[in-house]
Design a protein around this motif. Structure first.
Motif, PDB file in Angstrom:
ATOM      1  N   SER A 219      10.467  -4.212  -0.668  1.00 54.53           N
ATOM      2  CA  SER A 219      10.014  -4.375   0.715  1.00 54.53           C
ATOM      3  C   SER A 219       8.585  -3.858   0.858  1.00 54.53           C
ATOM      4  N   GLY A 220       7.713  -4.696   1.408  1.00 56.64           N
ATOM      5  CA  GLY A 220       6.316  -4.300   1.587  1.00 56.64           C
ATOM      6  C   GLY A 220       5.412  -4.705   0.440  1.00 56.64           C
ATOM      7  N   LEU A 221       5.966  -5.394  -0.567  1.00 56.76           N
ATOM      8  CA  LEU A 221       5.167  -5.781  -1.734  1.00 56.76           C
ATOM      9  C   LEU A 221       4.027  -6.714  -1.347  1.00 56.76           C
ATOM     10  N   GLY A 222       4.270  -7.597  -0.375  1.00 55.02           N
ATOM     11  CA  GLY A 222       3.246  -8.556   0.030  1.00 55.02           C
ATOM     12  C   GLY A 222       1.969  -7.882   0.481  1.00 55.02           C
ATOM     13  N   SER A 223       2.105  -6.865   1.341  1.00 57.08           N
ATOM     14  CA  SER A 223       0.916  -6.170   1.846  1.00 57.08           C
ATOM     15  C   SER A 223       0.210  -5.411   0.732  1.00 57.08           C
ATOM     16  N   ALA A 224       1.000  -4.815  -0.173  1.00 53.44           N
ATOM     17  CA  ALA A 224       0.412  -4.054  -1.278  1.00 53.44           C
ATOM     18  C   ALA A 224      -0.371  -4.976  -2.212  1.00 53.44           C
ATOM     19  N   ALA A 225       0.221  -6.129  -2.541  1.00 53.24           N
ATOM     20  CA  ALA A 225      -0.429  -7.076  -3.448  1.00 53.24           C
ATOM     21  C   ALA A 225      -1.706  -7.643  -2.833  1.00 53.24           C
ATOM     22  N   LEU A 226      -1.657  -7.898  -1.518  1.00 54.52           N
ATOM     23  CA  LEU A 226      -2.809  -8.477  -0.825  1.00 54.52           C
ATOM     24  C   LEU A 226      -3.963  -7.484  -0.720  1.00 54.52           C
TER      25      LEU A 226
END
Length: 278
Positions: free
Chosen positions: A53-60
């Motif tokens: 959860s939250g991987l999208g923001s971290a990767a971006l």
């Protein structure tokens, strides 16, 4: 003498690749650390479920954050001159300057990421929309000061130790360190800095996860640590220390090793290009 040809593109590219590599690879450990530090406790925050959860923001956000950090770090080193007896001070100042700039991107990413980690039923996009709707754009910068206060001591320790270990190893073997050796130095430096600065990380996490308009949400590290002490005692200051040290130790190895490898590769390209033109 370190090659300075093309240090700006090499710092940007190497930093971006290194940041993305470590954040994506070690995201589950970061989630465990965040949930251990949350006020609701590890299991209520989701335990081992929804570990991404939250991987999208971290990767971006990882690539531009790391790129901005290393651009600033290398620029300060380049103009101040790090090959002197003042090099530890130069490295401290360079790392601190890099963190202040990088936190302009890192903090919004951290706010969204950690809230998604602590609430596995919400995506990063939902968290972003809810945060802006409830708190405005400024809500994305909740904990900026506490993050900077955490990152500067961390960098004060990590980067001078990393540079010192590389220099010592290089002098011992009478040749420049290889990327894998830089990784080992990065792991030691990161682990050391992570353990020492864990209380500041706990305070930062509590501030970012606090309810809107609560005393914690005002961003006082001292107050956050007081709350943690009342709830969990001195042990609370070191909540999540093992996954944090493990995460940053492995992360330091990947982050700084990949950074050195890409940086040297790009720098060699620019050096060859420059020599060909001249």
């Amino acid at each position: 003498m370190e090659n300075t040809h093309g240090y700006i593109p090499s710092a940007l590219l190497a930093g971006g690749i290194a940041g993305t590599s470590v954040d994506v690879a070690l995201f589950p450990l970061d989630t465990v650390k965040t949930r251990l530090q949350s006020a609701q406790g590890f299991w209520k925050a989701g335990g081992f479920h929804g570990i991404y959860s939250g991987l999208g923001s971290a990767a971006l956000g990882s690539a531009p954050t790391a790129a901005l950090f290393f651009l600033t770090y290398e620029s300060v080193k380049h103009f101040a001159g790090s090959e002197t007896h003042w090099s530890p001070v130069v490295h401290m100042c360079a790392a601190s300057s890099g963190e202040v700039g990088a936190c302009l991107i890192r903090v919004p990413v951290e706010v969204v990421k950690q809230r998604a980690q602590a609430n596995r039923y919400m995506s990063s996009l939902q968290v972003l929309k809810n945060t802006v709707a409830a708190e405005g754009f400024s809500g994305l910068y909740r904990g900026y000061i506490s993050t900077v206060i955490r990152e500067i001591p961390f960098s004060f320790i990590q980067f001078p130790v990393w540079e010192y270990l590389k220099k010592t190893w290089s002098e011992y073997q009478k040749s420049e360190v290889e990327p894998w050796q830089s990784s080992v130095c990065g792991a030691i430096a990161g682990c050391t800095a992570a353990g020492i600065t864990t209380p500041l990380d706990v305070a930062k996490t509590r501030i970012m996860l606090a309810e809107k308009d609560s005393l914690l949400s005002r961003g006082s590290i001292r107050y956050a640590l007081t709350v943690v002490h009342k709830e969990k005692g001195v042990r609370g200051f070191f909540s999540g220390i093992l996954p944090r040290m493990m995460w940053i130790s492995i992360g330091g190895a990947i982050f700084l090793g990949v950074y050195d490898k890409v940086k040297k590769t790009v720098s060699k390209y620019y050096l060859k290009k420059h020599d060909h033109i001249t």
